[in-house]
Design a protein around this motif. Structure first.
Motif, short mmCIF file in Angstrom:
data_model
loop_
_atom_site.label_atom_id
_atom_site.label_comp_id
_atom_site.label_asym_id
_atom_site.label_seq_id
_atom_site.Cartn_x
_atom_site.Cartn_y
_atom_site.Cartn_z
N VAL A 1 0.85 -1.20 0.00
CA VAL A 1 0.00 0.00 0.00
C VAL A 1 0.88 1.24 0.00
O VAL A 1 1.80 1.36 0.82
CB VAL A 1 -0.95 0.02 1.22
N VAL A 2 0.59 2.16 -0.94
CA VAL A 2 1.30 3.43 -1.02
C VAL A 2 0.33 4.55 -0.68
O VAL A 2 -0.75 4.65 -1.30
CB VAL A 2 1.87 3.65 -2.44
N LEU A 3 0.69 5.38 0.29
CA LEU A 3 -0.14 6.52 0.68
C LEU A 3 0.55 7.79 0.21
O LEU A 3 1.50 8.26 0.83
CB LEU A 3 -0.34 6.54 2.20
N ASP A 4 0.09 8.31 -0.93
CA ASP A 4 0.68 9.54 -1.45
C ASP A 4 0.15 10.72 -0.66
O ASP A 4 -1.04 10.75 -0.31
CB ASP A 4 0.33 9.69 -2.94
N GLU A 5 1.01 11.70 -0.41
CA GLU A 5 0.69 12.79 0.51
C GLU A 5 0.15 12.18 1.82
O GLU A 5 -0.93 12.50 2.30
CB GLU A 5 -0.32 13.76 -0.10
N GLY A 6 0.95 11.28 2.37
CA GLY A 6 0.52 10.47 3.52
C GLY A 6 0.30 11.24 4.80
O GLY A 6 -0.11 10.64 5.80
N HIS A 7 0.56 12.55 4.79
CA HIS A 7 0.27 13.35 5.98
C HIS A 7 -1.20 13.74 6.06
O HIS A 7 -1.64 14.30 7.07
CB HIS A 7 1.12 14.63 5.97
N ILE A 8 -1.97 13.46 5.02
CA ILE A 8 -3.39 13.84 5.02
C ILE A 8 -4.16 13.13 6.14
O ILE A 8 -4.88 13.78 6.90
CB ILE A 8 -4.01 13.56 3.64
N PRO A 9 -4.05 11.81 6.28
CA PRO A 9 -4.76 11.15 7.40
C PRO A 9 -3.94 11.23 8.67
O PRO A 9 -3.21 10.30 9.02
CB PRO A 9 -4.90 9.70 6.90
N ARG A 10 -4.03 12.33 9.40
CA ARG A 10 -3.19 12.54 10.58
C ARG A 10 -3.99 12.80 11.86
O ARG A 10 -3.41 12.97 12.92
CB ARG A 10 -2.23 13.70 10.34
N SER A 11 -5.30 12.85 11.75
CA SER A 11 -6.13 13.11 12.92
C SER A 11 -6.79 11.83 13.41
O SER A 11 -7.37 11.08 12.61
CB SER A 11 -7.21 14.16 12.59
N ARG A 12 -6.71 11.58 14.70
CA ARG A 12 -7.32 10.38 15.29
C ARG A 12 -8.83 10.35 15.11
O ARG A 12 -9.45 9.29 15.12
CB ARG A 12 -7.00 10.29 16.78
N THR A 13 -9.43 11.52 14.98
CA THR A 13 -10.90 11.58 14.88
C THR A 13 -11.40 11.40 13.45
O THR A 13 -12.60 11.29 13.24
CB THR A 13 -11.40 12.93 15.42
N SER A 14 -10.50 11.38 12.47
CA SER A 14 -10.94 11.26 11.08
C SER A 14 -11.26 9.81 10.73
O SER A 14 -10.59 8.88 11.19
CB SER A 14 -9.86 11.80 10.14
N ASN A 15 -12.26 9.62 9.90
CA ASN A 15 -12.66 8.27 9.48
C ASN A 15 -11.57 7.60 8.64
O ASN A 15 -11.36 6.39 8.74
CB ASN A 15 -13.97 8.32 8.70
N ILE A 16 -10.89 8.38 7.81
CA ILE A 16 -9.89 7.78 6.94
C ILE A 16 -8.71 7.24 7.75
O ILE A 16 -8.18 6.17 7.45
CB ILE A 16 -9.41 8.81 5.88
N TRP A 17 -8.31 7.94 8.81
CA TRP A 17 -7.22 7.46 9.66
C TRP A 17 -7.59 6.14 10.31
O TRP A 17 -6.81 5.19 10.34
CB TRP A 17 -6.88 8.51 10.71
#
Length: 819
Positions: free
Chosen positions: A417-433
């Motif tokens: 799995v490659v996460l481009d711009e991988g700093h986007i999912p950085r919040s514990r409260t976000s669904n994507i994280w």
């Protein structure tokens, strides 16, 4: 027994059936060594009979969901221990066992055979009995009897492998599964699932499907997936030998990064040791290369070489939606041999599985569900790469997913799995994280030029995605990290408090060194020296502007209501142009005491706003020099207003001289706009872009002037925006302008940026091959356009201060003097 068989044919069959059966019986009497002829006839009779029977049994059903069957077939290929069902089946075939078509707790309904079918089956049984008594040893005969005198060397080698039982199997509808070289038969046609079979799948309501849909799934599960059969036969050398010549096409930091990826995700770069090293407990890593330094190309080379050695790894790339078409174009540009399936695109690319494409209904537009199913099936069946946006991944694999099978596929199937711009999912409260934490694969790559965003808490969340095990160890350093984190709205006093912290310099240094040491094994850093070495240059400055009287009075009015939750929004809008006061004060009560007539009168006059006045003059002088301007803002209101000003002042048209990019724009339209702006032959002069959706990943090297209308709390956002133009491929010097209005809190926000960037520099140090320190600017570059503006008698009073190399100076002191 044979006479009885002939009598039964005469009694129950037609004249054509009698003729075919007589030929089969004749072959059985002769015991001919050319058994292949008998087998072909057997399969032909069986096939014709199946067609007659299926014609009677097929009944059209519009409710049949063929796409659900495709998804379910993807899941069914993996056994509980993670091995692939196809490999297990092939081992069973060598013992004479049929393919297994069992769907969990299904209950199959026995199909009553006709007397003719029973008669043909008895003939087959008799034939097998005769062969057994005759002791013909058919399989051995076929494996050694193949004449290879006229074959190529590789074919001769293949025949040698066939003699050892290592066959290359293909599917023949009339015969079954056979080796394409020696014709060794793995599975007879009679054991293959006929198209008219009734299936009750997973307890669902399955019915017979009609002739218009039955062809879609015929034989799909029987594909051998020949692209998976060991693409790379190298056993010696290094990973550079997988694709000879690729090393010379990469920069030094990319070469170092590729070896870093192989060591982290495969254990070594030595091909002889990869298989043993790969079995160790491997986890993910981070590629933290400065924006615009070729992370996409580096990752593409790794994926291509990795797929050659691990053909069933099924790579998945998750990226911002705006970047997926960029990935698609890059795969095409560098001629990567493996297909890239963009799941966020609603169109069939033509690179999908050929068997599925042949069976898709002609002349009908497929909905998103059907297109996604075809692409996922193709990705699972053949060596290829799947790409999708963060939003789509969260929607399909998150807790709100409406398709359990699809969610399982996305979470369990990817081997990389490659996460481009991988700093986007950085919040514990976000669904994507939280969704990314459910991924089964440990082999994850985060690509980010700016992994440190706002604070250490977000950094630890990013590390938990890529290395869950190490995140707990790093969390112990949080007590040291707290001293660097100022909560709430930043003020000069808070920054002084940081400088006068009770923590000593030695304690801070110890904390930073501890973090760096813990992350060093799985974080590869390149600060961007390659840009300084290969690009003409970058000139970065902060421009502090004096507002006109009307604008100044509105700013002071806003400053008196700092407790408002929308305070920053109001400051950002009004500091651009006074007319935008109405956009952030929609009610009459909020507008009370403000001269609405004066605001309406200044709407189309750009010189009533200090930032719009600067932009108009900058655009005019840049157009004279044949340079294009890229203007970023967090909000659409300022961009819309500037667009109207450009139309009124210069007479330019939207879509020609003026281009605008915002979040609601479709991916294809966005890519077409990017191509037009970068094309030197187009009429484009200005691109107005939303910072939120257009500051990451995309290539806008057509611009040589970058204007940042407002200030954001996160320093990486501005750095990413600048690197849309200042990146590999740029042919001109890039000039950037951070516009700020005096008398506002924008200076304080920029100071906060500088502090965060300083922490990022301390934690993320460059790799060993980068000797020179990365700098934001080149002090030797002169800005002729800015100098002309300052020298203009009519404009010089608008400038209060111009600061070069801003983040390497004491900004607190600078803005204190300025205010």
């Amino acid at each position: 027994m044979r006479k009885e068989g002939k009598a039964s044919i005469s009694k129950y069959g037609s004249s054509e059936e009698n003729e075919d059966s007589n030929k089969i019986n004749s072959a059985l009497h002769d015991h001919s060594p050319t058994y292949e002829h008998v087998r072909n006839k057997k399969a032909t009779v069986k096939s014709e009979n199946n067609e007659q029977t299926s014609g009677r049994r097929l009944c059209a059903s519009k409710d049949y969901d063929m796409y659900k069957d495709l998804l379910d077939s993807v899941l069914d290929e993996t056994t509980e221990d993670g091995s692939h069902e196809e490999a297990k089946q092939l081992s069973e075939h060598k013992e004479g066992l049929p393919l297994k078509f069992r769907f969990e707790d299904e209950t199959t309904t026995a199909v009553e055979q006709s007397e003719f079918e029973l008669m043909v089956e008895s003939l087959f049984d008799e034939m097998e009995l005769c062969l057994t008594y005759g002791d013909m040893e058919f399989y051995g005969y076929q494996e050694v009897a193949k004449n290879t005198r006229n074959s190529a060397d590789e074919e001769a080698n293949q025949y040698a492998r066939c003699c050892k039982g290592k066959h290359e199997v293909m599917e023949d509808d009339e015969i079954g599964l056979i080796c394409k070289y020696c014709f060794h038969m793995e599975l007879e046609a009679k054991h293959m699932m006929p198209p008219w079979a009734e299936k009750t799948y997973r307890g669902g309501d399955r019915r017979f499907f009609g002739a218009d849909q039955s062809s879609v799934l015929d034989c799909l599960d029987m594909e051998t997936g020949q692209n998976f059969a060991g693409s790379c036969n190298l056993r010696k050398g290094t990973i550079w030998d997988i694709k000879p010549g690729i090393r010379e096409t990469m920069y030094e930091h990319q070469r170092e990064g590729l070896e870093f990826l192989w060591k982290n995700l495969a254990g070594t770069t030595d091909l002889a040791q990869v298989k043993t090293a790969e079995s160790r407990n491997i986890e993910g890593c981070i590629i933290s290369h400065a924006p615009g330094t070729g992370k996409t190309r580096l990752t593409m080379v790794f994926i291509e070489t990795y797929l050659n050695l691990f053909p069933d790894s099924r790579p998945l790339i998750i990226a911002p939606a705006s970047m997926l078409l960029t990935w698609e174009e890059e795969f095409r540009k560098w001629d990567v041999k493996f297909p890239f399936h963009n799941l966020s695109s609603s169109e069939i690319s033509g690179k999908e599985n050929k068997m599925v494409l042949k069976r898709l209904p002609e002349g009908r537009c497929l909905d998103k569900k059907a297109v996604r199913t075809v692409k996922i099936y193709s990705w699972n069946k053949e060596q290829s790469i799947l790409g999708m946006s963060y939003t789509l991944f969260e929607s399909l694999a998150g807790k709100k997913s409406q398709n359990e099978s699809l969610a399982r596929i996305l979470l369990e199937k990817p081997g990389l799995v490659v996460l481009d711009e991988g700093h986007i999912p950085r919040s514990r409260t976000s669904n994507i994280w939280n969704t990314l934490l459910k991924l089964k694969t440990k082999k994850r790559i985060i690509l980010s030029g700016t992994p440190f965003q706002n604070n250490f808490k977000e950094l630890f969340n990013i590390l938990r995605i890529v290395r869950p095990a190490i995140a707990g160890v790093l969390a112990k350093e949080r007590k040291f990290a707290e001293m660097f984190t100022c909560r709430g709205r930043s003020t000069r006093k808070r920054y002084r408090d940081v400088e006068d912290s009770r923590f000593s310099a030695s304690v801070m240094e110890t904390a930073i060194e501890g973090l760096k040491a813990a992350m060093a094994p799985f974080v590869h850093v390149h600060k961007g020296a390659i840009l300084q070495q290969n690009l003409p240059g970058l000139r970065d400055c902060v421009v502090l502007l004096r507002p006109p009287e009307l604008q100044k009075s509105l700013i002071q009015r806003i400053e008196g209501s700092k407790n408002s939750l929308k305070f920053d929004h109001k400051v950002a809008l009004v500091s651009v142009h006074p007319y935008l006061f109405n956009d952030c004060h929609p009610t009459k009560q909020e507008r009370s005491g403000v001269d609405q007539a004066a605001l309406e009168a200044c709407r189309l006059n750009p010189f009533e706003g200090i930032k719009t006045s600067f932009v108009m003059e900058l655009v005019r002088l840049s157009a004279l020099r044949d340079e294009r301007v890229l203007i970023f803002s967090q909000y659409l209101g300022p961009l819309d207003l500037i667009q109207n000003h450009l139309k009124g002042v210069f007479g330019w048209a939207e879509g020609k001289q003026i281009l605008k990019m915002e979040g609601k724009m479709g991916q294809k339209d966005r890519q077409n706009l990017i191509n037009a702006f970068n094309d030197p032959r187009s009429e484009a002069k200005v691109l107005l872009a939303s910072t939120k959706c257009c500051s990451e990943g995309i290539n806008l090297v057509g611009a040589s002037r970058v204007v940042l209308l407002d200030v954001v709390w996160n320093p990486s956002v501005e750095r990413q925006a600048i690197c849309r133009a200042y990146r590999l491929g740029q042919k001109k010097i890039v000039y950037t302008y951070h516009l700020m209005t005096s008398g506002t809190t924008e200076g304080d926000k920029y100071c906060r940026q500088a502090e965060k960037e300083r922490l990022s520099e301390l934690v993320f140090t460059s790799s060993s091959n980068e000797q020179c320190k990365y700098k934001n600017v080149d002090t030797c570059i002169e800005d002729g356009v800015l100098e002309d503006m300052v020298a203009n008698v009519k404009l010089k009073d608008m400038f209060e201060k111009i600061i070069y190399q801003p983040k390497e100076k004491n900004l607190i002191e600078t803005f204190s003097i300025a205010s």
